[in-house]
Design an enzyme around this catalytic site. Sequence first.
Site, PDB file in Angstrom:
ATOM      1  N   SER A 107       0.831  -1.193   0.000  1.00 42.36           N
ATOM      2  CA  SER A 107       0.000   0.000   0.000  1.00 42.36           C
ATOM      3  C   SER A 107       0.860   1.235   0.000  1.00 42.36           C
ATOM      4  CB  SER A 107      -0.863   0.006   1.249  1.00 42.36           C
ATOM      5  OG  SER A 107      -0.010   0.113   2.373  1.00 42.36           O
ATOM      6  N   LYS A 108       0.220   2.324  -0.391  1.00 40.35           N
ATOM      7  CA  LYS A 108       0.876   3.625  -0.439  1.00 40.35           C
ATOM      8  C   LYS A 108       1.514   3.997   0.884  1.00 40.35           C
ATOM      9  CE  LYS A 108      -2.596   5.750  -2.855  1.00 40.35           C
ATOM     10  NZ  LYS A 108      -3.509   6.774  -3.271  1.00 40.35           N
TER      11      LYS A 108
END
Length: 485
Positions: free
Chosen positions: A253-254
């Site tokens: 994820s970011k």
Amino acid sequence: QKPMRLRIAPSPTGIAHIGTAWLAMFNLALARQSKGKFLIRIEDTDRARFVPEAEKLIYEGLGWLGIDYDEGGAKGGPHAPYRQSERLEIYRKYVEQLVAKGHAYYCFCTKEDLEKMRAEQLAAGELPKYNRKWRDADKTVVRQKLAAGEPYVIRLKVPDGREIKWQDLIRGEVVFQSSLLDDQVLLKADGYPTYHLGVVVDDHLMEITHILRGEEWISSTPKHILLYEAFGWKMPEFAHMPLIRNADKSKMSKRKNDVSILSYRDKGYLPEAVRNFIALLGWSHPEEKEVFSFREFLKVVSLERVQKTGPVFDVEKLNWYNGFYIRTIVKKRGLDALHERLKPFYPQDYAWEQALTILALVYERLVTLTDIEELTSFFYREIEVETDLLLKKSDVASVAEQLTRTIDELGKIEENDWTTAKIEEIVRGVCETQGYKKSQYFMMVRVAVTGKKATPPLFETMEVLGKEKVVKRLEGALTKLENYG
Ligand code: GLU
């Protein structure tokens, strides 16, 4: 092998995700191997998450990585448009066919109705699910509501008690029970299709033979299978790639990793390094090679060697590849070639006249191209010397004495005699005749002339810096000590 038609179908919701590039590489490879086609379709039907510049970034990111495609984007193709927001009448036409055939129905429940339903189900300890209120509604009522222009969605009539299965090309047999599926919304109140409707209609119309996508879509596949059946269309093959993970094994994820393709470009990664690295996420080379070209990847990749468990995105490994490919450029095409690649990364005030000389000294230590500034700035910028570093393993009086003597001796070298060999001879000479401790003394000189503990080889560095600068810096260090304490 019949020509395969494959696609990626990214949603333009923000950055261009590295996982999109990864999937694109595998899809492209299978298309090339079978002399088929690989297309890019933009799935922009979720208007709430739509980001206008995202599509451009996707093409830019893939372009930077040299991942080509056959249809879509600026190339267009026989099934244009390749952007779902431009295909709305198509989805409407097909979903109305489903209604006519009795496989889908109009639903007039409002957001409030659905929220109430959910609350009641939860209160009763049930799993929240659409209660099928409109599934078998009276046709005249439906017609009246439509005529009155009431907002509606169209839902899929999910059959009861069905076992839905398919032979996944990566995961083997996958089975879902239809009882776990809600009557899916196919057409939204805003007239846009949901992902499920759009993806199935387009994959069919665009003659996609193999759907190779991420594992996060696996629970959507049974819904798609029901849709293919309802339409009476030939089913494509499905293959679900494993989920890429952060080091802590959570879905990448970011928040935990940089997932933007273009930020890897901007951080000074080479496309060839990124490609080699992502090729090995969840796949291994048939000869267990770790280093191979993209061209080779396209030839040898196969789904048989894709693993089911989620690979970890290990930035350290990517860094290794990047350093490796930087040195490969020098080995294969020379320093000039690396210099070209570095141009966007040199700072404005770079020492352009000495560019290649400096590069020769530092390139072995580059991990990313942006490192160039940090590794070279002491050549052309004022340096800041920390007194503590200068005094390491010694004291003010001794170091001051060492500096004075070094300045004197180096000062005697003729300008045109200022070479690595000569500098080395003099500095080593001072060290020996004075009986200085080698490691302390050389480190002190290094710190005094560069401000750093780690640099390219000292005498080469001093030659490139030039006599004037070296002497000035040694004098600067001495002044610093004199004012110290
Ligand atoms: N639009 C979906 C995405 O954003 C496509 C999933 C698929 O490949 O079916 O990834």
